[in-house]
Design an enzyme around this catalytic site. Structure first.
Site, PDB file in Angstrom:
ATOM      1  N   GLN A  90       0.829  -1.196   0.000  1.00  0.00           N
ATOM      2  CA  GLN A  90       0.000   0.000   0.000  1.00  0.00           C
ATOM      3  C   GLN A  90       0.865   1.250   0.000  1.00  0.00           C
ATOM      4  O   GLN A  90       2.075   1.193   0.223  1.00  0.00           O
ATOM      5  CB  GLN A  90      -0.905   0.005   1.239  1.00  0.00           C
ATOM      6  CG  GLN A  90      -0.152  -0.084   2.559  1.00  0.00           C
ATOM      7  CD  GLN A  90      -1.081  -0.293   3.750  1.00  0.00           C
ATOM      8  OE1 GLN A  90      -1.238   0.618   4.567  1.00  0.00           O
ATOM      9  NE2 GLN A  90      -1.668  -1.475   3.846  1.00  0.00           N
ATOM     10  N   HIS A  92       0.234   5.740   1.017  1.00  0.00           N
ATOM     11  CA  HIS A  92      -0.669   6.719   1.622  1.00  0.00           C
ATOM     12  C   HIS A  92      -0.478   8.067   0.937  1.00  0.00           C
ATOM     13  O   HIS A  92       0.659   8.507   0.730  1.00  0.00           O
ATOM     14  CB  HIS A  92      -0.398   6.849   3.121  1.00  0.00           C
ATOM     15  CG  HIS A  92      -0.376   5.529   3.831  1.00  0.00           C
ATOM     16  ND1 HIS A  92      -1.469   4.711   3.905  1.00  0.00           N
ATOM     17  CD2 HIS A  92       0.624   4.877   4.485  1.00  0.00           C
ATOM     18  CE1 HIS A  92      -1.161   3.607   4.577  1.00  0.00           C
ATOM     19  NE2 HIS A  92       0.107   3.694   4.928  1.00  0.00           N
ATOM     20  N   GLU A 117       4.046   7.086   8.567  1.00  0.00           N
ATOM     21  CA  GLU A 117       4.179   6.004   9.546  1.00  0.00           C
ATOM     22  C   GLU A 117       5.655   5.762   9.867  1.00  0.00           C
ATOM     23  O   GLU A 117       6.517   5.847   8.980  1.00  0.00           O
ATOM     24  CB  GLU A 117       3.574   4.699   9.013  1.00  0.00           C
ATOM     25  CG  GLU A 117       2.084   4.780   8.746  1.00  0.00           C
ATOM     26  CD  GLU A 117       1.549   3.576   8.009  1.00  0.00           C
ATOM     27  OE1 GLU A 117       0.392   3.202   8.240  1.00  0.00           O
ATOM     28  OE2 GLU A 117       2.288   3.010   7.169  1.00  0.00           O
ATOM     29  N   HIS A 251       4.764   0.118   0.259  1.00  0.00           N
ATOM     30  CA  HIS A 251       5.368  -0.651   1.344  1.00  0.00           C
ATOM     31  C   HIS A 251       4.427  -1.749   1.805  1.00  0.00           C
ATOM     32  O   HIS A 251       3.223  -1.722   1.522  1.00  0.00           O
ATOM     33  CB  HIS A 251       5.706   0.261   2.525  1.00  0.00           C
ATOM     34  CG  HIS A 251       4.509   0.935   3.123  1.00  0.00           C
ATOM     35  ND1 HIS A 251       4.011   2.125   2.630  1.00  0.00           N
ATOM     36  CD2 HIS A 251       3.678   0.597   4.153  1.00  0.00           C
ATOM     37  CE1 HIS A 251       2.946   2.497   3.324  1.00  0.00           C
ATOM     38  NE2 HIS A 251       2.718   1.577   4.255  1.00  0.00           N
ATOM     39  N   ARG A 270      -4.234   0.658  -1.973  1.00  0.00           N
ATOM     40  CA  ARG A 270      -3.665  -0.697  -1.961  1.00  0.00           C
ATOM     41  C   ARG A 270      -3.117  -1.089  -3.322  1.00  0.00           C
ATOM     42  O   ARG A 270      -3.637  -0.667  -4.362  1.00  0.00           O
ATOM     43  CB  ARG A 270      -4.715  -1.707  -1.490  1.00  0.00           C
ATOM     44  CG  ARG A 270      -5.166  -1.470  -0.059  1.00  0.00           C
ATOM     45  CD  ARG A 270      -6.214  -2.485   0.393  1.00  0.00           C
ATOM     46  NE  ARG A 270      -6.623  -2.200   1.769  1.00  0.00           N
ATOM     47  CZ  ARG A 270      -7.587  -1.345   2.095  1.00  0.00           C
ATOM     48  NH1 ARG A 270      -8.238  -0.694   1.139  1.00  0.00           N
ATOM     49  NH2 ARG A 270      -7.896  -1.140   3.361  1.00  0.00           N
TER      50      ARG A 270
END
Length: 408
Positions: A90, A92, A117, A251, A270
């Site tokens: 996925q 972001h 993240e 990632h 995704r």
């Protein structure tokens, strides 16, 4: 104040006591209300005020967000993850893209926030992150005539350039290759992956990448994500090592246990290893195809105050858009009985993973040990002391501290 974390039992989590999440949760709830089921997955432990899994104040049972001041509401979600089966590949979106996607597709992109993240390995931890060096991708694809036939040998050859010659035109070739991969028909994927699977099974000696292919094939069949292992870096982190996942970087977490901190968002685009919806158009528009070495993807911690806090290492990603969080790891060695801990200006959340001690500040003392989760209010002071008596000094004290990132 002491907290109870929120446990998530996603199917990809480790089972029973094999899960770091389960062991932390059991140690955190010493009254016996949390009983580990050997046949149940324990995937994530959430610490914070996220509406899908808010932490509770241990003494009162109230949600953390209802008892702290507005300025102390965490701008992040702090987690422990225990992974037995790979999570989806996925990426972001950045803040601007997240705002636009939320406005256009609110049923898919639930909020207007970005989702940077940070993952810190607690055990040996395997992940995929970022595109490999193009020469490496070229070499990997040369091993598979099945992929050359589907993606075009001539196009693949155009990516065989060293790092210093990787320009916009070459990256667009790579983007087009990845687009071709992601747009393969199910029948093409099935034929390609089946042929590769049979070849790998027939090998007398299998590489680590072969082993990963077989592992993912066992879990996901002929999912397009299997072929991403030849495009993306595969990283093996040791405890304490970390990766930072910036906007648009593809990632996937594959296996192991980690501490994770992220901004409060549910926006995910995704790319494979999942039966869930894949927004291929958005993926291909946003994905960062610039290559990176495995070493460059690591987030190296720094000791900010070597004289006063030599055992505190802070993970500081080089990302000007990251405003929501920072994480520090405290590794206080045996024999040190008094150690300063810096609190965030709007408070912080402390997770203890080894050792025992007492936190002393402007509020009531709190005894902490493995499994303790504590919200340190700003009223506790800008600095607290970890004090350890003679019985506690024989072992190392290890904890992770999340707080809102200071402005730089």
């Amino acid at each position: 104040m002491e907290l109870i974390g929120h446990v998530k039992n996603y199917e990809w989590g480790k089972l029973g006591d094999e899960s770091y999440v389960a062991r932390i949760a059991a140690a955190n709830q010493t009254d016996g209300t949390f009983v580990v089921d050997a046949n149940k997955p324990y995937a994530e432990l959430w610490m914070g005020t996220h509406c899908s899994g808010p932490s509770l104040v241990k003494q009162s049972g109230l949600e953390l967000g209802s008892v702290i001041r507005p300025q102390e509401q965490p701008t992040y979600l702090f987690k422990v993850l225990s992974i037995q089966k790979a999570l989806s590949i996925q990426l972001h979106p950045n803040k601007m893209e997240a705002t636009a996607l939320h406005a256009k597709f609110p049923d898919i992109y639930k909020d207007p926030n970005h989702k940077p993240e940070l993952a810190i390995a607690l055990t040996e931890f395997k992940a995929m992150c970022g595109f490999r060096r193009y020469t490496d991708i070229y070499s990997q694809l040369q091993n598979w005539p099945e992929l050359q036939a589907l993606l075009g040998a001539d196009e693949i050859a155009k990516t065989n350039v060293p790092e210093d010659e990787e320009n916009y035109e070459v990256r667009e070739v790579m983007r087009n290759l990845y687009s071709s991969l992601m747009n393969l028909e199910p029948e093409q994927l099935e034929k390609c992956i089946s042929s590769m699977h049979n070849k790998i099974l027939a090998k007398p000696e299998k590489s680590s990448l072969d082993q990963l292919f077989l592992e993912l094939h066992n879990d996901f069949g002929s999912d397009v994500g299997l072929l991403s292992i030849y495009f993306l870096n595969v990283l093996d982190l040791q405890p304490g090592q970390s990766i930072y996942l910036a906007a648009n970087v593809p990632h996937a977490y594959i296996r192991g246990d980690c501490v994770e901190c992220m901004s409060c968002s549910d926006n995910v685009v995704r790319a494979g290893l999942t039966p869930k919806f894949k927004d291929i158009e958005t993926l291909l528009r946003l994905v960062e195809v610039k290559s990176a070495s495995p070493e460059s993807l690591m987030c190296e911690p720094i000791v900010k105050d070597p004289k006063r806090q030599p055992y505190t290492r802070t993970y500081c990603p080089n990302d000007p858009w990251l405003l929501e969080f920072s994480v520090s790891m405290l590794t206080v060695p045996p024999g040190v009985n008094d150690y300063p801990i810096t609190n965030g200006i709007n408070g912080s959340i402390l997770l203890v993973t080894a050792g025992k001690g007492t936190l002393r500040g402007n509020v009531k003392n709190i005894t902490v040990q493995f499994g303790s989760i504590v919200f340190l209010s700003s009223e506790a002071g800008a600095e607290l002391q970890l004090w350890r008596n003679s019985e506690d000094l024989n072992e190392e004290f290890v904890a992770y501290l999340a707080m809102q990132r200071e402005k730089v």
